[in-house]
Design a protein around this motif. Structure first.
Motif, PDB file in Angstrom:
ATOM      1  N   UNK A 157       0.852  -1.188   0.000  1.00 12.86           N
ATOM      2  CA  UNK A 157       0.000   0.000   0.000  1.00 12.86           C
ATOM      3  C   UNK A 157       0.888   1.239   0.000  1.00 12.86           C
ATOM      4  N   UNK A 158       0.414   2.282  -0.640  1.00  9.54           N
ATOM      5  CA  UNK A 158       1.153   3.544  -0.664  1.00  9.54           C
ATOM      6  C   UNK A 158       0.191   4.703  -0.433  1.00  9.54           C
ATOM      7  N   UNK A 159       0.670   5.719   0.280  1.00 10.66           N
ATOM      8  CA  UNK A 159      -0.146   6.902   0.508  1.00 10.66           C
ATOM      9  C   UNK A 159      -0.082   7.396   1.936  1.00 10.66           C
ATOM     10  N   UNK A 160      -1.205   7.905   2.424  1.00 13.32           N
ATOM     11  CA  UNK A 160      -1.335   8.444   3.773  1.00 13.32           C
ATOM     12  C   UNK A 160      -2.204   7.482   4.574  1.00 13.32           C
ATOM     13  N   UNK A 161      -1.686   7.025   5.727  1.00  9.49           N
ATOM     14  CA  UNK A 161      -2.355   6.004   6.517  1.00  9.49           C
ATOM     15  C   UNK A 161      -2.557   6.478   7.963  1.00  9.49           C
ATOM     16  N   UNK A 162      -3.501   5.856   8.673  1.00  7.22           N
ATOM     17  CA  UNK A 162      -3.461   5.956  10.127  1.00  7.22           C
ATOM     18  C   UNK A 162      -2.167   5.328  10.630  1.00  7.22           C
ATOM     19  N   UNK A 206       1.210  11.891  21.891  1.00  5.97           N
ATOM     20  CA  UNK A 206       2.568  12.333  21.576  1.00  5.97           C
ATOM     21  C   UNK A 206       3.376  11.291  20.819  1.00  5.97           C
ATOM     22  N   UNK A 207       2.663  10.434  20.101  1.00  7.85           N
ATOM     23  CA  UNK A 207       3.241   9.576  19.072  1.00  7.85           C
ATOM     24  C   UNK A 207       2.381   9.750  17.825  1.00  7.85           C
ATOM     25  N   UNK A 208       2.839   9.317  16.648  1.00  9.79           N
ATOM     26  CA  UNK A 208       2.118   9.649  15.414  1.00  9.79           C
ATOM     27  C   UNK A 208       0.687   9.136  15.359  1.00  9.79           C
ATOM     28  N   UNK A 209      -0.207  10.002  14.890  1.00  9.89           N
ATOM     29  CA  UNK A 209      -1.579   9.617  14.563  1.00  9.89           C
ATOM     30  C   UNK A 209      -1.700   9.195  13.103  1.00  9.89           C
ATOM     31  N   UNK A 210      -0.847   9.761  12.255  1.00  7.71           N
ATOM     32  CA  UNK A 210      -0.894   9.437  10.832  1.00  7.71           C
ATOM     33  C   UNK A 210       0.523   9.376  10.285  1.00  7.71           C
ATOM     34  N   UNK A 211       0.668   8.818   9.093  1.00  7.79           N
ATOM     35  CA  UNK A 211       1.983   8.681   8.465  1.00  7.79           C
ATOM     36  C   UNK A 211       1.796   8.568   6.965  1.00  7.79           C
ATOM     37  N   UNK A 212       2.860   8.797   6.223  1.00  2.00           N
ATOM     38  CA  UNK A 212       2.804   8.679   4.765  1.00  2.00           C
ATOM     39  C   UNK A 212       4.021   7.908   4.285  1.00  2.00           C
ATOM     40  N   UNK A 213       3.808   7.081   3.266  1.00  3.10           N
ATOM     41  CA  UNK A 213       4.895   6.274   2.734  1.00  3.10           C
ATOM     42  C   UNK A 213       4.367   5.019   2.069  1.00  3.10           C
ATOM     43  N   UNK A 214       5.140   3.948   2.204  1.00  2.00           N
ATOM     44  CA  UNK A 214       4.817   2.655   1.583  1.00  2.00           C
ATOM     45  C   UNK A 214       4.812   1.586   2.659  1.00  2.00           C
ATOM     46  N   UNK A 257       4.119  -6.228   9.177  1.00  2.30           N
ATOM     47  CA  UNK A 257       4.295  -5.191   8.161  1.00  2.30           C
ATOM     48  C   UNK A 257       5.644  -4.503   8.330  1.00  2.30           C
ATOM     49  N   UNK A 258       6.153  -4.020   7.222  1.00  2.00           N
ATOM     50  CA  UNK A 258       7.331  -3.169   7.181  1.00  2.00           C
ATOM     51  C   UNK A 258       6.946  -1.895   6.443  1.00  2.00           C
ATOM     52  N   UNK A 259       7.467  -0.763   6.932  1.00  4.98           N
ATOM     53  CA  UNK A 259       7.073   0.524   6.366  1.00  4.98           C
ATOM     54  C   UNK A 259       8.281   1.377   6.034  1.00  4.98           C
ATOM     55  N   UNK A 260       8.175   2.087   4.924  1.00  7.26           N
ATOM     56  CA  UNK A 260       9.140   3.108   4.520  1.00  7.26           C
ATOM     57  C   UNK A 260       8.389   4.434   4.547  1.00  7.26           C
ATOM     58  N   UNK A 261       8.782   5.342   5.464  1.00  9.53           N
ATOM     59  CA  UNK A 261       7.966   6.503   5.788  1.00  9.53           C
ATOM     60  C   UNK A 261       8.664   7.823   5.470  1.00  9.53           C
ATOM     61  N   UNK A 262       7.846   8.848   5.244  1.00  7.49           N
ATOM     62  CA  UNK A 262       8.384  10.195   5.010  1.00  7.49           C
ATOM     63  C   UNK A 262       8.907  10.845   6.283  1.00  7.49           C
TER      64      UNK A 262
END
Length: 358
Positions: free
Chosen positions: A122-127, A151-159, A173-178
């Motif tokens: 999946x790619x884009x903006x996620x919870x 005080x930790x991320x609510x959302x993220x973007x990447x793959x 899951x593994x993530x590559x994030x902005x």
């Protein structure tokens, strides 16, 4: 706002058209409204809650915490989500995003990589993949979020590359994030961040989760690596009783090339009781300790070390309409808070909300 409306209906039209072409495709349109009123006994003149809180941030006024319109498309090998949102939650969390991105709650597209296995990219903006609490309060055991969730991320973007086992007991899951809760990259930052998530659910009553983040959250010229891990468990003892526990720990370089690290941590325990089908009570105990103010804005002399206690009552008025009320007490070892412009070591508030999904 016109751009948002146009994009939403364009996406919906495409999805509806695709649905007519294939019986396997499924389109779902949904919406959510979370209206609230918070009374802060400190009576802040600017009607704003303490700066480390990002939900229900306005005080002594009726307001919208989060409202959204969502289109979801799912078929055998493709899935997509597009959600536009508004509210004080969006104002607080998306303040650094640019233009229309300030209103994009979710926008992602996924492709299944195997015909026999639940392997997706999946790619884009996620919870966010971190934590058991989301911005959608109706899905959480308490009306407000814990300090560690805020005080930790609510959302993220990447793959994201993810896999669910055939028995659905394991999710990996593994993530590559902005970056750390960003859509657009930080100016001058050319290093992508990494994340992982492992969820194990041996039965419907027990769940274990491990999630992490590794990356630089600053411009390369002042690079400081951040290492963060979240672990939580959810145990449902019976249809009436359940408990959730969560623990965060973070490390960050003191400065570029430094081998020394600052640290912070937090924990939360929530006990839930459902005396009847339509009534729920939740008790929360929490602590967040950030001695070097890496995450929490600096207040006074000794960093941030705050304990919290809350009691929450929910009543399900209708299947899609929930009324909630919560009393919350926060205590800091230093005079971090203010009351009538005077430094104090505690904060007391009551929040109530009506939440509707349709």
């Amino acid at each position: 706002m016109r751009k948002i409306t146009f994009l939403f209906f364009y996406f919906s039209a495409v999805a509806v058209n695709a649905q007519t072409d294939s019986s396997k495709q499924k389109l779902k349109l949904s919406a959510y409204l979370d209206m609230y009123d918070t009374y802060d006994f400190a009576n802040p003149g600017n009607h704003t809650r303490p700066t480390f809180l990002y939900n229900y941030t306005r005080t002594n006024e009726v307001n919208l915490n989060l409202g959204y319109i969502k289109a979801s498309l799912a078929e055998k090998n493709v899935r997509a989500n597009l959600t536009f949102a508004a509210g004080t939650y969006m104002n607080a969390n998306y303040a650094n995003e640019v233009g229309v991105m300030k209103n994009v709650f979710e926008a992602n597209l996924g492709v299944k990589l195997s015909s026999k296995k639940a392997l997706w990219i999946d790619a884009g903006i996620f919870p966010s993949h971190i934590g058991f609490e989301s911005a959608i309060s109706k899905d959480c055991w308490t009306l407000t979020r814990s300090i560690l969730a805020e005080n930790s991320p609510y959302y993220e973007s990447g793959v994201r590359l993810s896999y669910t086992t055939s028995n659905e007991k394991w999710y990996l899951s593994m993530l590559l994030l902005n970056g750390w809760q960003v859509i657009n990259r930080v100016d001058g930052n050319n290093m992508l961040a990494l994340g992982h998530q492992v969820t194990f659910q041996p039965s419907k009553a027990v769940l274990f989760n491990s999630s992490s983040f590794i990356g630089n959250v600053y411009a390369d010229s002042i690079s400081r690596m951040r290492y963060f891990h979240n672990f939580y468990t959810v145990i449902q003892f019976s249809s009436k009783w359940g408990i959730t526990t969560g623990f965060d720990i973070g490390l960050q370089q003191k400065h570029k090339y430094s081998s020394s690290l600052n640290n912070w941590y937090g924990y939360v325990v929530i006990l839930q009781w459902k005396p009847t089908e339509k009534n729920t009570i939740a008790l929360r105990i929490e602590n967040y300790n950030d001695p070097n103010n890496i995450i929490i804005p600096k207040g006074f002399n000794y960093g941030f070390n705050t304990f919290g206690y809350s009691i929450n009552y929910d009543q399900s008025i209708l299947p899609n309409l929930l009324w909630r009320i919560e009393a919350r007490y926060l205590y800091n070892s230093d005079n971090y808070f203010t009351n009538n412009n005077m430094p104090v070591n505690n904060n007391v508030s009551i929040c109530t909300a009506l939440q509707m999904s349709f």
